[in-house]
Scaffold this active site. Structure first.
Site, short mmCIF file in Angstrom:
data_model
loop_
_atom_site.label_atom_id
_atom_site.label_comp_id
_atom_site.label_asym_id
_atom_site.label_seq_id
_atom_site.Cartn_x
_atom_site.Cartn_y
_atom_site.Cartn_z
N GLU A 105 -24.17 62.49 -21.43
CA GLU A 105 -23.76 63.26 -22.70
C GLU A 105 -22.25 62.95 -23.27
OE1 GLU A 105 -22.53 66.89 -24.65
OE2 GLU A 105 -21.52 65.88 -23.05
N ASP A 118 -23.53 64.31 -16.15
CA ASP A 118 -22.00 63.63 -16.10
C ASP A 118 -21.11 64.50 -16.38
OD1 ASP A 118 -23.47 63.48 -18.79
OD2 ASP A 118 -21.61 62.31 -19.35
#
Length: 486
Positions: A146, A79
């Site tokens: 994350e 991400d």
């Protein structure tokens, strides 16, 4: 625009980065990029698994001559932080990142670049697809989410990996070898407030703060950069005190891990006070600009007449909310007494939404020491509860305790000195890395973190160094050749 990126060296990395950046991959919206990485592994004929959380694991056997070496986990997160300038027309859910080359830097056109941690992902992809790069047994671990909770690392199956060493490719200074990081906890403050009709004979204004540097709320917090939410609350508080300013709405900031660059409010002022109010606002704005002249050269604070159609907050509620923002700590809370120059604890007042009778304030509190993290979190909770907010702490994740005696650290340190003739900066960082969480699942795994130089992460000023990426690639290839035997 992105074709020029594919011509950069090392092509193996930049081609994969350009392809990756065609895929929307915002935190908690990783469906497309999970599918992209899974297809990548499947097409290579490698053992590819998507776990129940959404992490992708791709395994590759060692090349000839390195089959007796320890298995290495190469780890990066899929991400990226979605931030853009107000003037940029871009849909992160459907569009690929538009990139260009500026000297030694790869940049994005008005948005975050996604080099954090896309360059790490692209580098692992390059290793997986290589035909001639020497490497030990590889387990590639691509985690999700994350940036907004580390839920991928938290949900990782503690039995899915067999690796002995983890190389986390998520550090943003190419001379740094990371051996520790801060943990964090999300603080969310919520309350309702009463509204009333706009007082008669008032004029509406929009106060807007833009052009701040922003940046990573962990790595950049030590710089003392301006926080748009704190500055806006400061202006509104003093304007109420001196002129009876009334607030209709406040909005500022974005993700918890990004220092707020922009913030705005709709307010009303008694018509008879407008001339003096505007003159005094210019004085206050000038004071703020002088305070931050060297840190925020592009700061722009404007006040323009605007139609305010909604209601305004009741005075008592308005003052409670403004005082809560003013009293809540923002920035560095404590420096480490043991590691010179390391921030131990900090808080970022990341996002404020005040409208339609509801107020929400989001913070991210970080610390490398759990007791300090708890102390700061409770301090913030107290400030907000005094102003009648209900406070929730969530998303708590641990730090990563340094291991200066790490075997893989010694190997990286020696390689770095041989390749550069300089000492590596072996350090803990104030950002949140997934190593601490993964280490909870795999306590015997030896871990280090490193990566190419990236500037302005979590902001539209994010940029990645081309020459540093070349240095990083050379470093990694040598590391893979010198992984110790089982």
């Amino acid at each position: 625009m992105n074709e020029a990126i594919k011509e950069l060296q090392p092509k193996e990395v930049w081609n994969n980065f350009a392809n990756l950046n065609e895929v929307p991959r915002g935190s908690k919206k990783e469906e497309q990029v999970i599918s992209f990485i899974k297809d990548f592994g499947d097409k290579l004929g490698l053992e590819t698994t998507v776990d129940k959380t959404g992490n992708v694991i791709i395994k590759k056997e060692a090349t000839k001559g390195l089959t007796d070496r320890k298995t290495v986990v190469l780890q990066s997160h899929l991400d990226m932080v979605h931030q853009k300038n107000n003037s940029t027309n871009f849909d992160f859910d459907t569009e690929g990142i538009k990139m260009y080359v500026d000297g030694d830097w790869v940049k994005a056109d008005g948005t975050t670049l996604g080099a954090d941690n896309g360059l790490g992902v692209a580098t692992i992809m390059a290793i997986l697809e290589s035909k001639d790069i020497a490497h030990p047994p590889i387990e590639a671990l691509f985690t999700i989410d994350e940036e907004t909770g580390m839920t991928g690392a938290k949900g990782l199956d503690p039995n899915i990996l067999k690796g002995d060493i983890l190389l986390n490719l998520d550090t943003e200074e190419d001379n740094e070898i990371g051996i520790g990081c801060a943990g964090g906890v999300d603080i969310t403050a919520l309350r309702e407030y009463e509204e009333e009709e706009n007082p008669e004979n008032t004029v509406g204004y929009k106060i807007e703060i833009i052009g701040l540097q922003g940046g990573h709320s962990g790595m950049d917090i030590i710089k003392g950069l301006a926080n748009a939410n704190k500055l806006l609350a400061r202006l509104l508080y003093t304007a109420y005190r001196d002129f009876g300013l009334r607030i209709s709405t406040m909005r500022g900031g974005g993700l918890r891990n990004a220092i707020p660059r922009e913030s705005e409010a709709l307010v009303v002022i008694d018509r008879e006070d407008t001339n003096v109010f505007l003159q005094q606002m210019l004085v206050w704005i000038d004071e703020i600009k002088k305070e931050y002249a060297s840190l925020e050269p592009n700061m722009d604070i404007s006040i323009q007449e605007a139609e305010v159609e909604g209601k305004v907050m009741k005075v008592e509620d308005q003052m409670e909310i403004l005082k809560a923002i003013a009293s809540a700590h923002n920035g560095v809370y404590r420096m480490s007494p043991d590691i010179e120059g390391l921030v131990e604890a900090s808080n970022n007042i990341a996002n404020i939404e005040v409208a339609d009778g509801k107020a929400k304030i989001k913070c991210l509190t970080r610390s490398s020491v759990n007791s300090t993290k708890s102390d700061l979190a409770h301090s913030l909770q107290a400030s907000f509860e005094l102003a009648k907010f209900k406070v929730k702490q969530s998303g708590d994740y641990p730090g990563w305790a340094p291991n200066p005696q790490s075997e893989i650290l010694k190997i990286l340190d020696e390689i770095y000195q041989k390749q550069t003739g300089e000492q590596a900066d072996i350090a803990a960082c104030h950002a949140g890395l997934e190593c601490g969480i993964i280490g909870n699942h795999y306590p015997e795994m030896d871990m280090v973190s490193f990566g190419p130089t990236i500037r302005g992460a979590h902001s539209p000023d994010e940029r990645a160094s081309i020459s540093s990426t070349q240095k990083f690639w050379k470093f990694l290839l040598q590391i893979l050749q010198e992984i110790p035997s089982k």
